[in-house]
Design a protein around this motif. Structure first.
Motif, short mmCIF file in Angstrom:
data_model
loop_
_atom_site.label_atom_id
_atom_site.label_comp_id
_atom_site.label_asym_id
_atom_site.label_seq_id
_atom_site.Cartn_x
_atom_site.Cartn_y
_atom_site.Cartn_z
N ARG A 49 29.02 47.57 32.35
CA ARG A 49 30.35 48.16 32.47
C ARG A 49 30.76 48.27 33.94
NH1 ARG A 49 31.96 52.89 33.87
NH2 ARG A 49 29.89 53.80 33.69
N ARG A 50 29.84 48.73 34.77
CA ARG A 50 30.15 48.86 36.20
C ARG A 50 30.40 47.50 36.84
NH1 ARG A 50 27.24 53.78 38.95
NH2 ARG A 50 27.05 55.16 37.16
N LEU A 51 29.65 46.51 36.45
CA LEU A 51 29.86 45.17 36.99
C LEU A 51 31.22 44.64 36.56
CD1 LEU A 51 26.31 43.67 36.58
CD2 LEU A 51 27.56 43.90 38.73
N GLY A 52 31.63 44.96 35.35
CA GLY A 52 32.93 44.52 34.87
C GLY A 52 34.07 45.19 35.58
N THR A 53 33.92 46.45 35.96
CA THR A 53 34.99 47.16 36.64
C THR A 53 35.01 46.87 38.12
OG1 THR A 53 33.60 49.14 36.90
CG2 THR A 53 35.05 49.06 34.99
N ASN A 54 33.98 46.22 38.64
CA ASN A 54 33.98 45.85 40.05
C ASN A 54 34.88 44.65 40.33
OD1 ASN A 54 32.46 47.79 41.21
ND2 ASN A 54 30.59 46.62 41.35
N ALA A 55 35.26 43.94 39.28
CA ALA A 55 36.17 42.82 39.47
C ALA A 55 37.55 43.39 39.78
CB ALA A 55 36.20 41.96 38.22
N ARG A 56 38.07 43.07 40.92
CA ARG A 56 39.35 43.63 41.35
C ARG A 56 40.45 42.58 41.23
NH1 ARG A 56 38.02 48.61 43.25
NH2 ARG A 56 36.05 48.74 44.32
N ILE A 57 41.63 43.05 40.86
CA ILE A 57 42.80 42.17 40.81
C ILE A 57 43.32 42.05 42.23
CG2 ILE A 57 45.13 41.90 39.93
CD1 ILE A 57 44.24 43.52 37.48
N THR A 58 43.42 40.83 42.72
CA THR A 58 43.85 40.63 44.10
C THR A 58 45.30 40.17 44.19
OG1 THR A 58 43.00 38.39 44.08
CG2 THR A 58 41.54 40.12 44.90
N GLN A 59 45.86 39.67 43.10
CA GLN A 59 47.23 39.19 43.13
C GLN A 59 47.88 39.39 41.77
OE1 GLN A 59 47.56 35.00 43.88
NE2 GLN A 59 49.64 35.18 44.64
N VAL A 60 49.11 39.88 41.79
CA VAL A 60 49.90 40.04 40.57
C VAL A 60 51.18 39.25 40.77
CG1 VAL A 60 51.12 41.65 39.09
CG2 VAL A 60 48.94 42.32 40.09
N ARG A 61 51.48 38.39 39.85
CA ARG A 61 52.68 37.58 39.94
C ARG A 61 53.61 37.96 38.80
NH1 ARG A 61 51.72 31.49 41.10
NH2 ARG A 61 50.89 32.53 42.93
N ILE A 62 54.85 38.33 39.15
CA ILE A 62 55.84 38.72 38.15
C ILE A 62 56.92 37.66 38.13
CG2 ILE A 62 57.54 40.46 37.49
CD1 ILE A 62 55.74 42.50 38.96
#
Length: 68
Positions: A49-62
């Motif tokens: 779970r912790r490894l999964g939440t360590n993935a960060r979103i670096t870009q959001v495109r709208i």
């Protein structure tokens, strides 16, 4: 909080110990003894779970449109 490399090292050590049938995990100079396989499975699930939440979103495109 531990960084990703430390979490991966703990996960690998925990998996090795679990597959070997031992309840003692040693990693980075720390030693932990688990009481049961279910306790090890719970620790493994927490690491996953912790490894999964360590993935960060670096870009959001709208992308939007008026529909015209």
């Amino acid at each position: 909080m531990a960084d990703r490399d430390q979490l991966l090292a703990w996960r690998e050590a925990l998996l090795r110990a679990r597959y070997a049938g031992t309840r003692i995990v040693e990693c980075d100079g720390r030693k932990v003894e688990y009481r049961s396989d279910s306790e090890m499975a719970s620790a493994l699930a927490d690491l996953e779970r912790r490894l999964g939440t360590n993935a960060r979103i670096t870009q959001v495109r709208i992308n939007s449109s008026k529909g015209v």
